[in-house]
Design a protein around this motif. Structure first.
Motif, PDB file in Angstrom:
ATOM      1  N   ARG A  83       0.839  -1.205   0.000  1.00 36.19           N
ATOM      2  CA  ARG A  83       0.000   0.000   0.000  1.00 36.19           C
ATOM      3  C   ARG A  83       0.873   1.254   0.000  1.00 36.19           C
ATOM      4  O   ARG A  83       0.576   2.233  -0.695  1.00 36.19           O
ATOM      5  N   ALA A  84       1.962   1.226   0.767  1.00 35.92           N
ATOM      6  CA  ALA A  84       2.880   2.362   0.793  1.00 35.92           C
ATOM      7  C   ALA A  84       3.537   2.557  -0.574  1.00 35.92           C
ATOM      8  O   ALA A  84       3.753   3.687  -1.022  1.00 35.92           O
ATOM      9  N   ARG A  85       3.843   1.438  -1.256  1.00 31.42           N
ATOM     10  CA  ARG A  85       4.440   1.528  -2.586  1.00 31.42           C
ATOM     11  C   ARG A  85       3.453   2.123  -3.586  1.00 31.42           C
ATOM     12  O   ARG A  85       3.821   2.925  -4.446  1.00 31.42           O
ATOM     13  N   ASP A  86       2.182   1.730  -3.478  1.00 32.02           N
ATOM     14  CA  ASP A  86       1.150   2.309  -4.334  1.00 32.02           C
ATOM     15  C   ASP A  86       1.082   3.822  -4.142  1.00 32.02           C
ATOM     16  O   ASP A  86       1.019   4.587  -5.115  1.00 32.02           O
ATOM     17  N   LYS A  87       1.079   4.257  -2.886  1.00 29.07           N
ATOM     18  CA  LYS A  87       0.992   5.688  -2.598  1.00 29.07           C
ATOM     19  C   LYS A  87       2.202   6.429  -3.152  1.00 29.07           C
ATOM     20  O   LYS A  87       2.072   7.513  -3.749  1.00 29.07           O
ATOM     21  N   ALA A  88       3.398   5.859  -2.971  1.00 29.63           N
ATOM     22  CA  ALA A  88       4.612   6.490  -3.487  1.00 29.63           C
ATOM     23  C   ALA A  88       4.552   6.604  -5.013  1.00 29.63           C
ATOM     24  O   ALA A  88       5.027   7.594  -5.593  1.00 29.63           O
ATOM     25  N   THR A  89       3.956   5.604  -5.668  1.00 31.98           N
ATOM     26  CA  THR A  89       3.823   5.635  -7.121  1.00 31.98           C
ATOM     27  C   THR A  89       2.907   6.768  -7.554  1.00 31.98           C
ATOM     28  O   THR A  89       3.193   7.497  -8.518  1.00 31.98           O
ATOM     29  N   LEU A  90       1.795   6.943  -6.850  1.00 30.24           N
ATOM     30  CA  LEU A  90       0.865   8.027  -7.173  1.00 30.24           C
ATOM     31  C   LEU A  90       1.526   9.390  -6.984  1.00 30.24           C
ATOM     32  O   LEU A  90       1.325  10.311  -7.790  1.00 30.24           O
ATOM     33  N   ILE A  91       2.322   9.521  -5.950  1.00 27.38           N
ATOM     34  CA  ILE A  91       3.022  10.784  -5.703  1.00 27.38           C
ATOM     35  C   ILE A  91       4.016  11.065  -6.825  1.00 27.38           C
ATOM     36  O   ILE A  91       4.145  12.198  -7.299  1.00 27.38           O
ATOM     37  N   ALA A  92       4.704  10.020  -7.293  1.00 25.83           N
ATOM     38  CA  ALA A  92       5.635  10.181  -8.410  1.00 25.83           C
ATOM     39  C   ALA A  92       4.897  10.642  -9.659  1.00 25.83           C
ATOM     40  O   ALA A  92       5.388  11.499 -10.412  1.00 25.83           O
ATOM     41  N   LEU A  93       3.704  10.101  -9.899  1.00 27.69           N
ATOM     42  CA  LEU A  93       2.903  10.527 -11.053  1.00 27.69           C
ATOM     43  C   LEU A  93       2.498  11.985 -10.919  1.00 27.69           C
ATOM     44  O   LEU A  93       2.555  12.745 -11.898  1.00 27.69           O
ATOM     45  N   TYR A  94       2.098  12.377  -9.736  1.00 22.75           N
ATOM     46  CA  TYR A  94       1.680  13.761  -9.495  1.00 22.75           C
ATOM     47  C   TYR A  94       2.785  14.741  -9.870  1.00 22.75           C
ATOM     48  O   TYR A  94       2.565  15.714 -10.601  1.00 22.75           O
ATOM     49  N   TYR A  95       3.991  14.476  -9.376  1.00 23.40           N
ATOM     50  CA  TYR A  95       5.094  15.404  -9.641  1.00 23.40           C
ATOM     51  C   TYR A  95       5.572  15.335 -11.086  1.00 23.40           C
ATOM     52  O   TYR A  95       6.001  16.343 -11.659  1.00 23.40           O
ATOM     53  N   SER A  96       5.479  14.162 -11.708  1.00 18.78           N
ATOM     54  CA  SER A  96       5.962  14.005 -13.074  1.00 18.78           C
ATOM     55  C   SER A  96       5.020  14.633 -14.097  1.00 18.78           C
ATOM     56  O   SER A  96       5.435  14.943 -15.220  1.00 18.78           O
ATOM     57  N   THR A  97       3.755  14.847 -13.706  1.00 15.02           N
ATOM     58  CA  THR A  97       2.764  15.376 -14.648  1.00 15.02           C
ATOM     59  C   THR A  97       2.191  16.714 -14.185  1.00 15.02           C
ATOM     60  O   THR A  97       1.077  17.067 -14.536  1.00 15.02           O
ATOM     61  N   ASN A  98       2.973  17.465 -13.380  1.00 17.63           N
ATOM     62  CA  ASN A  98       2.584  18.806 -12.934  1.00 17.63           C
ATOM     63  C   ASN A  98       1.232  18.794 -12.230  1.00 17.63           C
ATOM     64  O   ASN A  98       0.282  19.480 -12.618  1.00 17.63           O
ATOM     65  N   GLY A  99       1.165  18.011 -11.173  1.00 14.48           N
ATOM     66  CA  GLY A  99      -0.085  17.876 -10.436  1.00 14.48           C
ATOM     67  C   GLY A  99      -0.669  19.180  -9.947  1.00 14.48           C
ATOM     68  O   GLY A  99      -1.888  19.323  -9.852  1.00 14.48           O
ATOM     69  N   ASP A 100       0.194  20.147  -9.653  1.00  9.33           N
ATOM     70  CA  ASP A 100      -0.312  21.448  -9.189  1.00  9.33           C
ATOM     71  C   ASP A 100      -1.183  22.122 -10.241  1.00  9.33           C
ATOM     72  O   ASP A 100      -2.020  22.973  -9.916  1.00  9.33           O
ATOM     73  N   GLY A 101      -0.979  21.744 -11.513  1.00 10.72           N
ATOM     74  CA  GLY A 101      -1.748  22.349 -12.590  1.00 10.72           C
ATOM     75  C   GLY A 101      -2.938  21.523 -13.043  1.00 10.72           C
ATOM     76  O   GLY A 101      -3.627  21.891 -14.004  1.00 10.72           O
ATOM     77  N   TRP A 102      -3.223  20.401 -12.384  1.00  9.17           N
ATOM     78  CA  TRP A 102      -4.356  19.570 -12.767  1.00  9.17           C
ATOM     79  C   TRP A 102      -5.671  20.321 -12.579  1.00  9.17           C
ATOM     80  O   TRP A 102      -5.807  21.166 -11.678  1.00  9.17           O
ATOM     81  N   THR A 103      -6.647  19.976 -13.373  1.00 12.35           N
ATOM     82  CA  THR A 103      -7.979  20.552 -13.214  1.00 12.35           C
ATOM     83  C   THR A 103      -8.597  20.127 -11.887  1.00 12.35           C
ATOM     84  O   THR A 103      -9.198  20.930 -11.174  1.00 12.35           O
ATOM     85  N   ASN A 104      -8.457  18.855 -11.549  1.00 10.92           N
ATOM     86  CA  ASN A 104      -8.987  18.337 -10.294  1.00 10.92           C
ATOM     87  C   ASN A 104      -7.909  17.508  -9.609  1.00 10.92           C
ATOM     88  O   ASN A 104      -7.447  16.498 -10.154  1.00 10.92           O
ATOM     89  N   LYS A 105      -7.498  17.929  -8.455  1.00  7.95           N
ATOM     90  CA  LYS A 105      -6.488  17.196  -7.673  1.00  7.95           C
ATOM     91  C   LYS A 105      -6.968  16.989  -6.245  1.00  7.95           C
ATOM     92  O   LYS A 105      -6.171  16.894  -5.310  1.00  7.95           O
ATOM     93  N   THR A 106      -8.267  16.864  -6.074  1.00  8.89           N
ATOM     94  CA  THR A 106      -8.866  16.724  -4.750  1.00  8.89           C
ATOM     95  C   THR A 106      -8.242  15.565  -3.976  1.00  8.89           C
ATOM     96  O   THR A 106      -8.194  14.423  -4.450  1.00  8.89           O
ATOM     97  N   GLY A 107      -7.747  15.864  -2.790  1.00  6.29           N
ATOM     98  CA  GLY A 107      -7.194  14.860  -1.894  1.00  6.29           C
ATOM     99  C   GLY A 107      -5.736  14.544  -2.112  1.00  6.29           C
ATOM    100  O   GLY A 107      -5.078  14.022  -1.206  1.00  6.29           O
ATOM    101  N   TRP A 108      -5.193  14.817  -3.292  1.00  9.57           N
ATOM    102  CA  TRP A 108      -3.823  14.417  -3.614  1.00  9.57           C
ATOM    103  C   TRP A 108      -2.818  15.127  -2.707  1.00  9.57           C
ATOM    104  O   TRP A 108      -2.919  16.314  -2.428  1.00  9.57           O
ATOM    105  N   LEU A 109      -1.867  14.332  -2.219  1.00 12.88           N
ATOM    106  CA  LEU A 109      -0.760  14.752  -1.348  1.00 12.88           C
ATOM    107  C   LEU A 109      -1.230  15.209   0.020  1.00 12.88           C
ATOM    108  O   LEU A 109      -0.463  15.802   0.774  1.00 12.88           O
ATOM    109  N   THR A 110      -2.489  14.904   0.378  1.00  9.62           N
ATOM    110  CA  THR A 110      -2.965  15.190   1.726  1.00  9.62           C
ATOM    111  C   THR A 110      -2.801  13.933   2.582  1.00  9.62           C
ATOM    112  O   THR A 110      -2.411  12.881   2.097  1.00  9.62           O
ATOM    113  N   GLU A 111      -3.127  14.030   3.852  1.00 13.58           N
ATOM    114  CA  GLU A 111      -3.030  12.891   4.754  1.00 13.58           C
ATOM    115  C   GLU A 111      -4.182  11.912   4.567  1.00 13.58           C
ATOM    116  O   GLU A 111      -4.171  10.814   5.130  1.00 13.58           O
ATOM    117  N   GLU A 112      -5.177  12.289   3.762  1.00 11.57           N
ATOM    118  CA  GLU A 112      -6.291  11.392   3.504  1.00 11.57           C
ATOM    119  C   GLU A 112      -5.807  10.135   2.799  1.00 11.57           C
ATOM    120  O   GLU A 112      -4.851  10.166   2.025  1.00 11.57           O
TER     121      GLU A 112
END
Length: 226
Positions: A83-112
């Protein structure tokens, strides 16, 4: 008898029907009066290198920091690790695809819980990521190779974004993948031959990109390519 384990293993038990005692690597039977058998069992060598105390030496442990008390498999990894590896993979995708500029990034990189992040679904009984859908969500940049770590992923939908670069060969590691949608982006290069390893794949959409080269035989034979 001299009992010699292969490298990386140690003797766990020597027994059988002859009786006897083990001293170091030497097993001496009791007095033999009839046919009998000597049986030796071995285990992965547990030495001072077993950092997390899970019974798997660090040399063979893919997850040497497993939380205490977790049940681990042969590779030393537990469900918490995956599960931790899955989360780390999602975080890598976020940074590699400019997650800050996504139309919808609800919940991403939060403690949820990452299973509740926008576009993420964890239908697996163990809570592993099974679906990742970021359709038309203003992703830019490239797909990271780490995405190939989502071992339980069944559907990946990244259509209608502005993704560039090549399609990572590591996507061929997604053994559970059934549906792969990457159309309407700006991918270049060839269709990775490794995608032919996806035995569960039933739908493949790579249209409206800038791919070059020929259509792989496996794609045309299975009528997968849209």
């Amino acid at each position: 008898f001299t009992v010699t384990p292969d490298s990386g293993y140690e003797i766990s038990n020597v027994g059988g029907t002859c009786g006897g005692t083990l001293n170091g690597n030497t097993f001496t039977t009791s007095e033999v009066t009839a046919d009998c058998a000597v049986e030796a069992a071995f285990q992965i060598e547990i030495a001072d290198t077993d950092t997390d105390g899970d019974g798997v030496a660090d040399e063979f442990d893919d997850c040497p920091n497993t939380p205490a008390g977790d049940t681990v498999g042969e590779t030393g990894c537990s469900n918490s690790d995956y599960r931790a590896r899955d989360k780390a993979t999602l975080i890598a995708l976020y940074y590699s695809t400019n997650g800050d500029g996504w139309t919808n990034k609800t919940g991403w990189l939060t403690e949820e819980d990452h299973c509740n992040w926008y576009g993420v679904n964890c239908a697996d009984a163990n809570g592993f990521v099974t679906e990742l859908s970021l359709l038309n969500n203003q992703l830019t940049g490239s797909i990271p190779a780490e995405l190939g770590n989502l071992a339980s992923l069944q559907e990946l939908d990244l259509r209608y974004n502005q993704l560039t670069g090549i399609i990572p060969a590591e996507l061929g590691n997604l053994a559970s993948l059934r549906e792969l949608y990457l159309s309407s982006n700006d991918f270049t290069g060839n269709i990775p031959a490794e995608l032919g390893n996806l035995a569960s794949l039933r739908r493949l959409d790579l249209g409206a990109n800038k791919l070059t080269g020929s259509i792989p035989i496996w794609a045309s034979e299975q009528a997968l390519l849209n």
